[in-house]
Scaffold this motif. Structure first.
Motif, mmCIF file in Angstrom:
data_model
loop_
_atom_site.group_PDB
_atom_site.id
_atom_site.type_symbol
_atom_site.label_atom_id
_atom_site.label_comp_id
_atom_site.label_asym_id
_atom_site.label_seq_id
_atom_site.Cartn_x
_atom_site.Cartn_y
_atom_site.Cartn_z
ATOM 1 N N VAL A 122 -10.977 1.478 -4.259
ATOM 2 C CA VAL A 122 -10.937 1.466 -2.792
ATOM 3 C C VAL A 122 -10.921 0.033 -2.278
ATOM 4 O O VAL A 122 -10.210 -0.288 -1.312
ATOM 5 C CB VAL A 122 -12.130 2.266 -2.207
ATOM 6 C CG1 VAL A 122 -12.213 2.109 -0.708
ATOM 7 C CG2 VAL A 122 -12.002 3.732 -2.586
ATOM 8 N N THR A 123 -11.675 -0.848 -2.908
ATOM 9 C CA THR A 123 -11.664 -2.252 -2.503
ATOM 10 C C THR A 123 -10.282 -2.859 -2.710
ATOM 11 O O THR A 123 -9.785 -3.588 -1.840
ATOM 12 C CB THR A 123 -12.719 -3.038 -3.306
ATOM 13 O OG1 THR A 123 -13.999 -2.458 -3.073
ATOM 14 C CG2 THR A 123 -12.741 -4.497 -2.882
ATOM 15 N N ILE A 124 -9.651 -2.559 -3.818
ATOM 16 C CA ILE A 124 -8.297 -3.051 -4.054
ATOM 17 C C ILE A 124 -7.346 -2.489 -3.005
ATOM 18 O O ILE A 124 -6.496 -3.198 -2.470
ATOM 19 C CB ILE A 124 -7.849 -2.704 -5.488
ATOM 20 C CG1 ILE A 124 -8.669 -3.514 -6.485
ATOM 21 C CG2 ILE A 124 -6.359 -2.938 -5.680
ATOM 22 C CD1 ILE A 124 -8.492 -3.082 -7.923
ATOM 23 N N TRP A 125 -7.502 -1.216 -2.679
ATOM 24 C CA TRP A 125 -6.663 -0.612 -1.643
ATOM 25 C C TRP A 125 -6.830 -1.334 -0.306
ATOM 26 O O TRP A 125 -5.856 -1.548 0.418
ATOM 27 C CB TRP A 125 -6.989 0.865 -1.478
ATOM 28 C CG TRP A 125 -6.561 1.407 -0.148
ATOM 29 C CD1 TRP A 125 -7.362 1.735 0.891
ATOM 30 C CD2 TRP A 125 -5.222 1.641 0.297
ATOM 31 N NE1 TRP A 125 -6.612 2.169 1.953
ATOM 32 C CE2 TRP A 125 -5.281 2.115 1.611
ATOM 33 C CE3 TRP A 125 -3.978 1.482 -0.283
ATOM 34 C CZ2 TRP A 125 -4.164 2.449 2.354
ATOM 35 C CZ3 TRP A 125 -2.854 1.820 0.460
ATOM 36 C CH2 TRP A 125 -2.956 2.292 1.750
ATOM 37 N N ALA A 126 -8.044 -1.719 0.022
ATOM 38 C CA ALA A 126 -8.286 -2.392 1.304
ATOM 39 C C ALA A 126 -7.490 -3.687 1.407
ATOM 40 O O ALA A 126 -7.056 -4.062 2.496
ATOM 41 C CB ALA A 126 -9.779 -2.669 1.480
ATOM 42 N N PHE A 127 -7.272 -4.365 0.302
ATOM 43 C CA PHE A 127 -6.522 -5.616 0.336
ATOM 44 C C PHE A 127 -5.029 -5.429 0.069
ATOM 45 O O PHE A 127 -4.237 -6.315 0.371
ATOM 46 C CB PHE A 127 -7.118 -6.619 -0.651
ATOM 47 C CG PHE A 127 -8.389 -7.221 -0.137
ATOM 48 C CD1 PHE A 127 -8.364 -8.306 0.708
ATOM 49 C CD2 PHE A 127 -9.618 -6.670 -0.474
ATOM 50 C CE1 PHE A 127 -9.526 -8.852 1.216
ATOM 51 C CE2 PHE A 127 -10.791 -7.204 0.021
ATOM 52 C CZ PHE A 127 -10.744 -8.300 0.868
ATOM 53 N N LEU A 128 -4.630 -4.297 -0.486
ATOM 54 C CA LEU A 128 -3.207 -4.040 -0.714
ATOM 55 C C LEU A 128 -2.526 -3.374 0.473
ATOM 56 O O LEU A 128 -1.300 -3.402 0.561
ATOM 57 C CB LEU A 128 -3.019 -3.163 -1.961
ATOM 58 C CG LEU A 128 -3.240 -3.844 -3.295
ATOM 59 C CD1 LEU A 128 -3.038 -2.845 -4.424
ATOM 60 C CD2 LEU A 128 -2.316 -5.016 -3.466
ATOM 61 N N ALA A 129 -3.290 -2.766 1.361
ATOM 62 C CA ALA A 129 -2.704 -2.090 2.520
ATOM 63 C C ALA A 129 -1.978 -3.095 3.403
ATOM 64 O O ALA A 129 -2.292 -4.281 3.418
ATOM 65 C CB ALA A 129 -3.798 -1.380 3.313
ATOM 66 N N ARG A 130 -1.005 -2.614 4.150
ATOM 67 C CA ARG A 130 -0.200 -3.501 4.994
ATOM 68 C C ARG A 130 -1.019 -4.197 6.062
ATOM 69 O O ARG A 130 -0.679 -5.298 6.471
ATOM 70 C CB ARG A 130 0.919 -2.718 5.657
ATOM 71 C CG ARG A 130 2.031 -2.434 4.724
ATOM 72 C CD ARG A 130 3.180 -1.876 5.476
ATOM 73 N NE ARG A 130 4.382 -2.051 4.676
ATOM 74 C CZ ARG A 130 5.586 -1.997 5.152
ATOM 75 N NH1 ARG A 130 5.769 -1.778 6.429
ATOM 76 N NH2 ARG A 130 6.609 -2.158 4.362
ATOM 77 N N GLY A 131 -2.033 -3.561 6.545
ATOM 78 C CA GLY A 131 -2.866 -4.170 7.574
ATOM 79 C C GLY A 131 -4.263 -3.591 7.515
ATOM 80 O O GLY A 131 -4.512 -2.586 6.832
ATOM 81 N N PRO A 132 -5.192 -4.201 8.235
ATOM 82 C CA PRO A 132 -6.566 -3.689 8.188
ATOM 83 C C PRO A 132 -6.700 -2.293 8.797
ATOM 84 O O PRO A 132 -7.536 -1.512 8.361
ATOM 85 C CB PRO A 132 -7.361 -4.736 8.971
ATOM 86 C CG PRO A 132 -6.372 -5.484 9.771
ATOM 87 C CD PRO A 132 -5.085 -5.414 9.040
#
Length: 100
Positions: A65-75
């Motif tokens: 989930v932490t990796i997803w938070a930084f891979l997503a296009r925006g916050p």
């Protein structure tokens, strides 16, 4: 004028990173906790025995989930994905039954 634009851009960048850090820490903790609760209720074994594998799987979900938070296009997308997964896990936990 260029200095003001750089300051504003710097502020937006810092806010973006801060939102992702919060999503990656608090959101990951919440999703991992909900995943552990859902798995402990859904795994085909007694709940007392299901807690350990559920927690071990949740410990893998947290960093994902932490990796997803930084891979997503925006916050906003990061938060939306985390809230959506959390809601699904909460629904599974609720549907699986009350605590023993």
């Amino acid at each position: 004028m260029a200095g003001a634009a750089q300051q504003r851009q710097g502020w937006r960048y810092r806010a973006n990173v801060a939102a992702r850090v919060v999503a990656g820490t608090i959101g990951a903790y919440a999703v991992a906790a909900l995943a552990a609760a859902a798995l402990a209720r859904v795994l085909p074994m007694p709940r007392v025995e299901a807690i350990i594998p559920a927690t071990l799987i949740a410990l893998l979900i947290g960093p994902a989930v932490t990796i997803w938070a930084f891979l997503a296009r925006g916050p906003w997308r990061a938060w939306a994905g985390i809230v959506l997964v959390g809601a699904i896990l909460a629904a599974i936990t609720w549907a699986a039954g009350a605590l023993a």
